[in-house]
Write an enzyme that holds these catalytic residues in place. Sequence first.
Site, PDB file in Angstrom:
ATOM      1  N   GLU A 276      46.332 -13.717   1.693  1.00 14.97           N
ATOM      2  CA  GLU A 276      44.877 -13.748   1.477  1.00 14.97           C
ATOM      3  C   GLU A 276      44.572 -14.330   0.117  1.00 14.97           C
ATOM      4  O   GLU A 276      45.244 -14.009  -0.864  1.00 14.97           O
ATOM      5  CB  GLU A 276      44.252 -12.343   1.461  1.00 14.97           C
ATOM      6  CG  GLU A 276      43.990 -11.748   2.796  1.00 14.97           C
ATOM      7  CD  GLU A 276      43.370 -10.354   2.663  1.00 14.97           C
ATOM      8  OE1 GLU A 276      42.645 -10.082   1.692  1.00 14.97           O
ATOM      9  OE2 GLU A 276      43.653  -9.547   3.557  1.00 14.97           O
TER      10      GLU A 276
ATOM     11  N   HIS B 156      45.328  -2.471   8.789  1.00 15.94           N
ATOM     12  CA  HIS B 156      44.410  -2.981   7.763  1.00 15.94           C
ATOM     13  C   HIS B 156      43.303  -1.926   7.599  1.00 15.94           C
ATOM     14  O   HIS B 156      42.149  -2.146   7.947  1.00 15.94           O
ATOM     15  CB  HIS B 156      43.850  -4.349   8.169  1.00 15.94           C
ATOM     16  CG  HIS B 156      43.292  -5.144   7.024  1.00 15.94           C
ATOM     17  ND1 HIS B 156      43.689  -6.437   6.744  1.00 15.94           N
ATOM     18  CD2 HIS B 156      42.360  -4.839   6.084  1.00 15.94           C
ATOM     19  CE1 HIS B 156      43.013  -6.895   5.690  1.00 15.94           C
ATOM     20  NE2 HIS B 156      42.193  -5.933   5.270  1.00 15.94           N
TER      21      HIS B 156
ATOM     22  N   ARG C 261      46.043 -15.103  10.758  1.00 14.21           N
ATOM     23  CA  ARG C 261      46.468 -13.732  10.454  1.00 14.21           C
ATOM     24  C   ARG C 261      45.329 -12.781  10.820  1.00 14.21           C
ATOM     25  O   ARG C 261      44.215 -12.921  10.322  1.00 14.21           O
ATOM     26  CB  ARG C 261      46.804 -13.613   8.962  1.00 14.21           C
ATOM     27  CG  ARG C 261      47.052 -12.185   8.540  1.00 14.21           C
ATOM     28  CD  ARG C 261      47.461 -12.031   7.065  1.00 14.21           C
ATOM     29  NE  ARG C 261      47.592 -10.613   6.779  1.00 14.21           N
ATOM     30  CZ  ARG C 261      46.872  -9.943   5.876  1.00 14.21           C
ATOM     31  NH1 ARG C 261      46.006 -10.563   5.111  1.00 14.21           N
ATOM     32  NH2 ARG C 261      47.037  -8.648   5.727  1.00 14.21           N
TER      33      ARG C 261
ATOM     34  N   GLU D  46      47.594  -4.290   1.840  1.00 17.97           N
ATOM     35  CA  GLU D  46      47.146  -3.706   0.575  1.00 17.97           C
ATOM     36  C   GLU D  46      47.162  -2.179   0.583  1.00 17.97           C
ATOM     37  O   GLU D  46      46.118  -1.533   0.441  1.00 17.97           O
ATOM     38  CB  GLU D  46      45.731  -4.183   0.236  1.00 17.97           C
ATOM     39  CG  GLU D  46      45.615  -5.679   0.075  1.00 17.97           C
ATOM     40  CD  GLU D  46      44.257  -6.115  -0.487  1.00 17.97           C
ATOM     41  OE1 GLU D  46      43.331  -5.286  -0.522  1.00 17.97           O
ATOM     42  OE2 GLU D  46      44.132  -7.275  -0.888  1.00 17.97           O
TER      43      GLU D  46
ATOM     44  N   GLU E   9      31.983  -6.615   5.150  1.00 15.50           N
ATOM     45  CA  GLU E   9      32.840  -6.459   3.978  1.00 15.50           C
ATOM     46  C   GLU E   9      32.892  -4.978   3.547  1.00 15.50           C
ATOM     47  O   GLU E   9      32.475  -4.613   2.456  1.00 15.50           O
ATOM     48  CB  GLU E   9      32.338  -7.387   2.864  1.00 15.50           C
ATOM     49  CG  GLU E   9      33.128  -7.402   1.583  1.00 15.50           C
ATOM     50  CD  GLU E   9      34.626  -7.655   1.733  1.00 15.50           C
ATOM     51  OE1 GLU E   9      35.021  -8.453   2.585  1.00 15.50           O
ATOM     52  OE2 GLU E   9      35.382  -7.020   0.977  1.00 15.50           O
TER      53      GLU E   9
ATOM     54  N   ASN F 152      48.328 -10.897  -1.530  1.00 12.39           N
ATOM     55  CA  ASN F 152      46.877 -11.122  -1.564  1.00 12.39           C
ATOM     56  C   ASN F 152      46.465 -11.156  -3.017  1.00 12.39           C
ATOM     57  O   ASN F 152      46.792 -10.235  -3.777  1.00 12.39           O
ATOM     58  CB  ASN F 152      46.102  -9.962  -0.930  1.00 12.39           C
ATOM     59  CG  ASN F 152      46.276  -9.884   0.571  1.00 12.39           C
ATOM     60  OD1 ASN F 152      46.951 -10.713   1.175  1.00 12.39           O
ATOM     61  ND2 ASN F 152      45.653  -8.895   1.173  1.00 12.39           N
TER      62      ASN F 152
HETATM   63  S1  NCW Z   1      40.631  -5.823  -2.133  1.00 11.64           S
HETATM   64  C1  NCW Z   1      39.395  -6.171  -1.129  1.00 11.64           C
HETATM   65  N1  NCW Z   1      39.548  -7.180  -0.228  1.00 11.64           N
HETATM   66  C2  NCW Z   1      38.556  -7.869   0.453  1.00 11.64           C
HETATM   67  C3  NCW Z   1      38.565  -7.362   1.884  1.00 11.64           C
HETATM   68  O1  NCW Z   1      37.612  -7.998   2.662  1.00 11.64           O
HETATM   69  C4  NCW Z   1      39.925  -7.505   2.560  1.00 11.64           C
HETATM   70  O2  NCW Z   1      39.961  -6.782   3.759  1.00 11.64           O
HETATM   71  C5  NCW Z   1      40.998  -7.028   1.623  1.00 11.64           C
HETATM   72  O3  NCW Z   1      42.272  -7.292   2.155  1.00 11.64           O
HETATM   73  C6  NCW Z   1      39.079  -9.238   0.333  1.00 11.64           C
HETATM   74  O4  NCW Z   1      40.511  -8.997   0.268  1.00 11.64           O
HETATM   75  C7  NCW Z   1      40.780  -7.631   0.242  1.00 11.64           C
HETATM   76  N2  NCW Z   1      38.300  -5.508  -1.197  1.00 11.64           N
HETATM   77  C8  NCW Z   1      38.155  -4.319  -1.931  1.00 11.64           C
HETATM   78  C9  NCW Z   1      36.944  -4.338  -2.789  1.00 11.64           C
HETATM   79  C10 NCW Z   1      36.591  -2.992  -3.283  1.00 11.64           C
HETATM   80  C11 NCW Z   1      37.614  -2.427  -4.195  1.00 11.64           C
HETATM   81  C12 NCW Z   1      37.220  -1.107  -4.718  1.00 11.64           C
HETATM   82  C13 NCW Z   1      38.384  -0.577  -5.517  1.00 11.64           C
HETATM   83  C14 NCW Z   1      38.099   0.733  -6.119  1.00 11.64           C
HETATM   84  C15 NCW Z   1      39.341   1.291  -6.689  1.00 11.64           C
END
Ligand code: NCW
Length: 493
Positions: free
Chosen positions: A394, A136, A90, A183, A452, A324
């Site tokens: 995910e 994304h 993916r 997301e 990240e 996810n």
């Molecule tokens: S929710 C999130 N992630 C990580 C990211 O690498 C990926 O692209 C996403 O689809 C792993 O999976 C999801 N990261 C967000 C972290 C920060 C969240 C801050 C929220 C504040 C409201």
Amino acid sequence: MSWTHAFDGSPDAELKSTLPSDFHWGFATAAAQVEGAWNKDGKGESIWDRFCHTPGKVKDGSTNEDATCAYDLYKQDVTLMKSFGVTAYRFSLAWSRLIPLGGAEEPVNETGVEYYNNLIDELVTNGITPFVTLFHWDTPQALEDRYGGMLNQDKYTTDFVRYARLCFERFGDRVKHWITYNEPGVYTLAGYAAGVHAPARSSFRDRNDEGDSSTETFIVAHTELVSHAHAVKVYREVFKEKQGGQIGITLHGNYSEPWDANDPKDVAAAQRAREFEIAWFADPIYGHGDYPRSMRDQLGNRLPSFTDEERALVKGSSDFYGMNTYTTFFVRHLDGPADINDHLGNVEKLDTNSEGKSRGAESDTYWLRTAPEGFGKLLRWIWDRYHVPIYMTENGTTAKGEHVEAPPPERVLNDTFRVEFFHSYLRELARAVQDGVDVRSYFGWTFTDNWEWAAGYEDRFGCTWIDFKSEHKTRYPKRSSYFLRDYFRHLIK
Ligand code: NCW
């Protein structure tokens, strides 16, 4: 290094061959986190390019200019994935690589089209099924500048649908699994409420005396839902029959348990938390075609309303539920004005429950804890509420102490914490399937360490370690990659 005994199948004999033979497993990535080549071969600027070139936004001050160099190293990556035995991959397309200025009237970058054609061909030739995410998080910067991006629902939708159509036209002969958005909730909460992600708006300032969270957050979410549904309509009307594919959306969702299971207020709060996080997008698409009642009650007209036409379009606009998930929270009822994030929905999210039980083993990332039980409950909650096939798109974790200099020591490559994370979550997945939940895929997050987002290169979610300082971003597989290979051999018929 290679682990021939990454998994000893004996303890899970009761789960052997639980998953159907057409079950897909592999890794997930996102363009802005891996590709690099941020301005190469005609690619336009995205809001994440702008964000990471703005001082102070990214924790380690890094940019995604190179990331893992997946743009240049895609052949090597496909070979590596194949060695792990994946059946699917993916990944996301960078809108600004395909249409540099983003807009419906803007020219297509044929070099970008060629790159994704090459990647898709390489996957298909190697027997790996592509699962493609259109969005994304990397909105073309030009659309943000021109009309405020997703804050302008009509203009944005026209542009997004044109972009989606281009992707169906050019790649749909080989791509049979489409995901419109990744997301949408995290995109808007982090980008518009908290302001910690691109486009770094914080409509906190719109906070009014009712004490609710930001308005822009909900406007953007509405735009995501409506533009998703328009793209799906085009796919279904023009491409689906001819190309024979499926289309859906991927939602984030971490399960919520009551802080005090004996207190009806906390039980209600946990349900409310799931609704504010998951049903916010899922009820309009898979449920009754509108936002959950609990959200309307609290947010009033700060939550946009669906027109009749929009409701009809959004309801049923996904062939599957892309899920996810990472962790679980304990949730306590909170009286008084609600705030963003944790307090949205008048709930407080905690690490321990009323009896002092922890929600799980800690990784090195503040929001993450291993909580497999919650994952099993979440699968059943979604299945019971929506009864739609689930694609796990995910799931994964960071582990402590992986931010080291090359070459990575044995303890980093032998990533026991991550192996245990996957093992415990996959057990829950297999049990849910045994109980009749229709789960059709599992993608580990993520293939290699990557960029990240606002955490830069410090959070390592990869099942392969990367030496980011080396010229060719040398890859070192961790044991978790081989664990997944061996454990899926055990689980799939
Ligand atoms: S929710 C999130 N992630 C990580 C990211 O690498 C990926 O692209 C996403 O689809 C792993 O999976 C999801 N990261 C967000 C972290 C920060 C969240 C801050 C929220 C504040 C409201």
